[in-house]
Design a protein around this motif. Structure first.
Motif, PDB file in Angstrom:
ATOM      1  N   PRO A  57      -2.599  19.572   4.491  1.00  0.00           N
ATOM      2  CA  PRO A  57      -4.015  19.717   4.841  1.00  0.00           C
ATOM      3  C   PRO A  57      -4.381  21.176   5.104  1.00  0.00           C
ATOM      4  O   PRO A  57      -3.679  21.863   5.851  1.00  0.00           O
ATOM      5  CB  PRO A  57      -4.154  18.869   6.108  1.00  0.00           C
ATOM      6  N   PRO A  58      -5.444  21.689   4.492  1.00  0.00           N
ATOM      7  CA  PRO A  58      -5.838  23.083   4.712  1.00  0.00           C
ATOM      8  C   PRO A  58      -6.145  23.341   6.190  1.00  0.00           C
ATOM      9  O   PRO A  58      -6.605  22.441   6.902  1.00  0.00           O
ATOM     10  CB  PRO A  58      -7.101  23.231   3.859  1.00  0.00           C
ATOM     11  N   PRO A  59      -5.899  24.540   6.650  1.00  0.00           N
ATOM     12  CA  PRO A  59      -6.194  24.871   8.058  1.00  0.00           C
ATOM     13  C   PRO A  59      -7.643  24.544   8.401  1.00  0.00           C
ATOM     14  O   PRO A  59      -8.565  24.843   7.639  1.00  0.00           O
ATOM     15  CB  PRO A  59      -5.939  26.378   8.124  1.00  0.00           C
ATOM     16  N   GLY A  60      -7.807  23.897   9.552  1.00  0.00           N
ATOM     17  CA  GLY A  60      -9.140  23.580  10.039  1.00  0.00           C
ATOM     18  C   GLY A  60      -9.817  22.405   9.366  1.00  0.00           C
ATOM     19  O   GLY A  60     -10.995  22.135   9.629  1.00  0.00           O
ATOM     20  N   SER A  61      -9.092  21.671   8.505  1.00  0.00           N
ATOM     21  CA  SER A  61      -9.721  20.571   7.762  1.00  0.00           C
ATOM     22  C   SER A  61      -9.647  19.230   8.484  1.00  0.00           C
ATOM     23  O   SER A  61     -10.120  18.213   7.970  1.00  0.00           O
ATOM     24  CB  SER A  61      -9.106  20.439   6.370  1.00  0.00           C
ATOM     25  N   GLY A  62      -9.031  19.211   9.667  1.00  0.00           N
ATOM     26  CA  GLY A  62      -9.005  17.988  10.456  1.00  0.00           C
ATOM     27  C   GLY A  62      -7.949  16.993  10.010  1.00  0.00           C
ATOM     28  O   GLY A  62      -6.932  17.355   9.418  1.00  0.00           O
ATOM     29  N   SER A  63      -8.220  15.724  10.280  1.00  0.00           N
ATOM     30  CA  SER A  63      -7.277  14.659   9.965  1.00  0.00           C
ATOM     31  C   SER A  63      -7.397  14.234   8.508  1.00  0.00           C
ATOM     32  O   SER A  63      -8.498  14.112   7.971  1.00  0.00           O
ATOM     33  CB  SER A  63      -7.525  13.442  10.865  1.00  0.00           C
ATOM     34  N   HIS A  64      -6.238  13.999   7.883  1.00  0.00           N
ATOM     35  CA  HIS A  64      -6.193  13.495   6.514  1.00  0.00           C
ATOM     36  C   HIS A  64      -5.501  12.148   6.504  1.00  0.00           C
ATOM     37  O   HIS A  64      -4.474  11.958   7.163  1.00  0.00           O
ATOM     38  CB  HIS A  64      -5.440  14.461   5.605  1.00  0.00           C
ATOM     39  N   ARG A  65      -6.049  11.223   5.729  1.00  0.00           N
ATOM     40  CA  ARG A  65      -5.465   9.892   5.577  1.00  0.00           C
ATOM     41  C   ARG A  65      -4.615   9.880   4.300  1.00  0.00           C
ATOM     42  O   ARG A  65      -5.161   9.994   3.198  1.00  0.00           O
ATOM     43  CB  ARG A  65      -6.573   8.837   5.471  1.00  0.00           C
ATOM     44  N   TYR A  66      -3.323   9.748   4.458  1.00  0.00           N
ATOM     45  CA  TYR A  66      -2.431   9.706   3.298  1.00  0.00           C
ATOM     46  C   TYR A  66      -2.132   8.238   3.001  1.00  0.00           C
ATOM     47  O   TYR A  66      -1.455   7.563   3.784  1.00  0.00           O
ATOM     48  CB  TYR A  66      -1.178  10.539   3.558  1.00  0.00           C
ATOM     49  N   CYS A  67      -2.673   7.783   1.888  1.00  0.00           N
ATOM     50  CA  CYS A  67      -2.694   6.354   1.584  1.00  0.00           C
ATOM     51  C   CYS A  67      -1.677   6.004   0.498  1.00  0.00           C
ATOM     52  O   CYS A  67      -1.545   6.726  -0.498  1.00  0.00           O
ATOM     53  CB  CYS A  67      -4.089   5.952   1.103  1.00  0.00           C
ATOM     54  N   PHE A  68      -1.007   4.904   0.703  1.00  0.00           N
ATOM     55  CA  PHE A  68      -0.053   4.377  -0.260  1.00  0.00           C
ATOM     56  C   PHE A  68      -0.575   3.033  -0.766  1.00  0.00           C
ATOM     57  O   PHE A  68      -0.839   2.130   0.029  1.00  0.00           O
ATOM     58  CB  PHE A  68       1.319   4.167   0.378  1.00  0.00           C
ATOM     59  N   LEU A  69      -0.707   2.928  -2.075  1.00  0.00           N
ATOM     60  CA  LEU A  69      -1.089   1.662  -2.689  1.00  0.00           C
ATOM     61  C   LEU A  69       0.082   1.148  -3.511  1.00  0.00           C
ATOM     62  O   LEU A  69       0.652   1.888  -4.324  1.00  0.00           O
ATOM     63  CB  LEU A  69      -2.316   1.823  -3.588  1.00  0.00           C
ATOM     64  N   LEU A  70       0.422  -0.100  -3.298  1.00  0.00           N
ATOM     65  CA  LEU A  70       1.529  -0.731  -4.010  1.00  0.00           C
ATOM     66  C   LEU A  70       0.962  -1.730  -5.012  1.00  0.00           C
ATOM     67  O   LEU A  70       0.256  -2.664  -4.633  1.00  0.00           O
ATOM     68  CB  LEU A  70       2.466  -1.440  -3.024  1.00  0.00           C
ATOM     69  N   PHE A  71       1.264  -1.490  -6.279  1.00  0.00           N
ATOM     70  CA  PHE A  71       0.790  -2.358  -7.357  1.00  0.00           C
ATOM     71  C   PHE A  71       1.954  -3.141  -7.950  1.00  0.00           C
ATOM     72  O   PHE A  71       3.032  -2.591  -8.171  1.00  0.00           O
ATOM     73  CB  PHE A  71       0.163  -1.534  -8.478  1.00  0.00           C
ATOM     74  N   GLN A  72       1.712  -4.408  -8.225  1.00  0.00           N
ATOM     75  CA  GLN A  72       2.690  -5.205  -8.959  1.00  0.00           C
ATOM     76  C   GLN A  72       2.482  -4.966 -10.445  1.00  0.00           C
ATOM     77  O   GLN A  72       1.351  -5.042 -10.954  1.00  0.00           O
ATOM     78  CB  GLN A  72       2.530  -6.684  -8.641  1.00  0.00           C
ATOM     79  N   GLU A  73       3.565  -4.642 -11.145  1.00  0.00           N
ATOM     80  CA  GLU A  73       3.473  -4.372 -12.570  1.00  0.00           C
ATOM     81  C   GLU A  73       3.433  -5.679 -13.362  1.00  0.00           C
ATOM     82  O   GLU A  73       3.948  -6.710 -12.897  1.00  0.00           O
ATOM     83  CB  GLU A  73       4.653  -3.509 -13.015  1.00  0.00           C
ATOM     84  N   PRO A  74       2.846  -5.652 -14.544  1.00  0.00           N
ATOM     85  CA  PRO A  74       2.792  -6.875 -15.360  1.00  0.00           C
ATOM     86  C   PRO A  74       4.193  -7.394 -15.673  1.00  0.00           C
ATOM     87  O   PRO A  74       5.131  -6.611 -15.873  1.00  0.00           O
ATOM     88  CB  PRO A  74       2.081  -6.414 -16.640  1.00  0.00           C
ATOM     89  N   ALA A  75       4.317  -8.699 -15.709  1.00  0.00           N
ATOM     90  CA  ALA A  75       5.605  -9.308 -16.050  1.00  0.00           C
ATOM     91  C   ALA A  75       5.897  -9.100 -17.536  1.00  0.00           C
ATOM     92  O   ALA A  75       5.002  -8.870 -18.341  1.00  0.00           O
ATOM     93  CB  ALA A  75       5.578 -10.801 -15.719  1.00  0.00           C
ATOM     94  N   GLY A  76       7.164  -9.160 -17.863  1.00  0.00           N
ATOM     95  CA  GLY A  76       7.551  -9.022 -19.260  1.00  0.00           C
ATOM     96  C   GLY A  76       8.089  -7.638 -19.556  1.00  0.00           C
ATOM     97  O   GLY A  76       8.990  -7.152 -18.878  1.00  0.00           O
ATOM     98  N   ASN A  77       7.526  -6.984 -20.553  1.00  0.00           N
ATOM     99  CA  ASN A  77       8.009  -5.668 -20.946  1.00  0.00           C
ATOM    100  C   ASN A  77       7.859  -4.662 -19.813  1.00  0.00           C
ATOM    101  O   ASN A  77       6.903  -4.717 -19.043  1.00  0.00           O
ATOM    102  CB  ASN A  77       7.237  -5.167 -22.179  1.00  0.00           C
TER     103      ASN A  77
ATOM    104  N   GLU B 214      13.150  -9.579  -9.417  1.00  0.00           N
ATOM    105  CA  GLU B 214      12.731  -9.466 -10.807  1.00  0.00           C
ATOM    106  C   GLU B 214      11.395  -8.736 -10.937  1.00  0.00           C
ATOM    107  O   GLU B 214      11.041  -8.279 -12.019  1.00  0.00           O
ATOM    108  CB  GLU B 214      12.610 -10.866 -11.419  1.00  0.00           C
ATOM    109  N   THR B 215      10.647  -8.669  -9.872  1.00  0.00           N
ATOM    110  CA  THR B 215       9.333  -8.043  -9.904  1.00  0.00           C
ATOM    111  C   THR B 215       9.468  -6.536  -9.772  1.00  0.00           C
ATOM    112  O   THR B 215      10.284  -6.038  -9.000  1.00  0.00           O
ATOM    113  CB  THR B 215       8.460  -8.584  -8.747  1.00  0.00           C
ATOM    114  N   SER B 216       8.673  -5.814 -10.525  1.00  0.00           N
ATOM    115  CA  SER B 216       8.671  -4.360 -10.417  1.00  0.00           C
ATOM    116  C   SER B 216       7.309  -3.890  -9.926  1.00  0.00           C
ATOM    117  O   SER B 216       6.289  -4.561 -10.115  1.00  0.00           O
ATOM    118  CB  SER B 216       9.022  -3.707 -11.751  1.00  0.00           C
TER     119      SER B 216
END
Length: 213
Positions: free
Chosen positions: A146-166, A83-85
């Protein structure tokens, strides 16, 4: 003694300075949901793994990890799961490079209305749970670049719980609908969640290194 999986998430985020570069230390973030990112071909992105750019070109699937929880938290993580989105965002704090992040953060993907299938009653409780995408992406997926020569990039994923109801929606005209490269720059994933009353419940990341020319 080995860390429990949820504590290991925070440890990894702090080790790579995602806390505080993406998630403010003052937020007191405590994850309650484990998830991984699965690219075509079964390539799974989990904490700190390094991937090749060519393995991340297509929009991935999100895999929720079932957990055995206490009675106190089971309502959030098991019985009400279907039920959670959720809203998921993918962001790069190292734009154009970690040494010079003048475009921090670069918004790669925003998708709302993710739902996890209900956890089965199988004794093992270890089956995979691929998230159901009930809506089109707000920000279309843009793969790491990542642009050439820019080194390591951290690709981050954030998961948010949406408000209940509508059903949660991002209002038309919001900056998250901007898909052009310039419109994706200088975004803030955590502030996005705060703005819309979303609760941060999970985080993950992987590394892609630039090609040196």
């Amino acid at each position: 003694m080995a860390l429990d999986p949820l504590s290991a998430v925070v440890t990894a985020l702090e080790r790579e300075s995602i806390i505080p570069d993406v998630i403010p230390k003052t937020s007191g973030f405590v994850p309650t949901v484990l998830f991984s990112v699965i690219y075509p071909g079964g390539i799974e992105a989990v904490l700190s793994i390094e991937l090749l750019r060519e393995n991340t070109l297509e929009e991935p699937e999100i895999n929720f990890t079932p957990m055995v929880t206490s009675d106190e938290t089971a309502g959030d993580l098991t019985s009400n799961r279907g039920e959670t989105s959720y809203t998921l965002v993918m962001t790069d704090p190292d734009a154009p490079s970690r040494a010079d992040p003048k475009y921090r953060q670069f918004r790669h993907w925003v998708i709302t209305g993710l739902k996890s299938p209900a956890i089965s009653s199988s004794p093992s409780g270890t089956s995979s749970l691929i998230a159901l995408k009930t809506r089109a992406s707000i920000t279309p997926y843009r793969p790491p670049g990542p642009p050439p020569g820019s080194g390591s990039h951290r690709y981050c994923f954030l998961l948010f719980q949406e408000p209940a109801g509508n059903a949660f929606t991002v209002p038309e005209g919001a900056k998250e609908y901007g898909a052009a490269l310039e419109e994706r720059r200088s975004w803030n994933a955590f502030e996005f969640g705060t703005q819309y009353g979303l609760k941060l419940v999970g985080a993950n990341y992987f590394i892609v290194k630039s090609v040196d020319v």
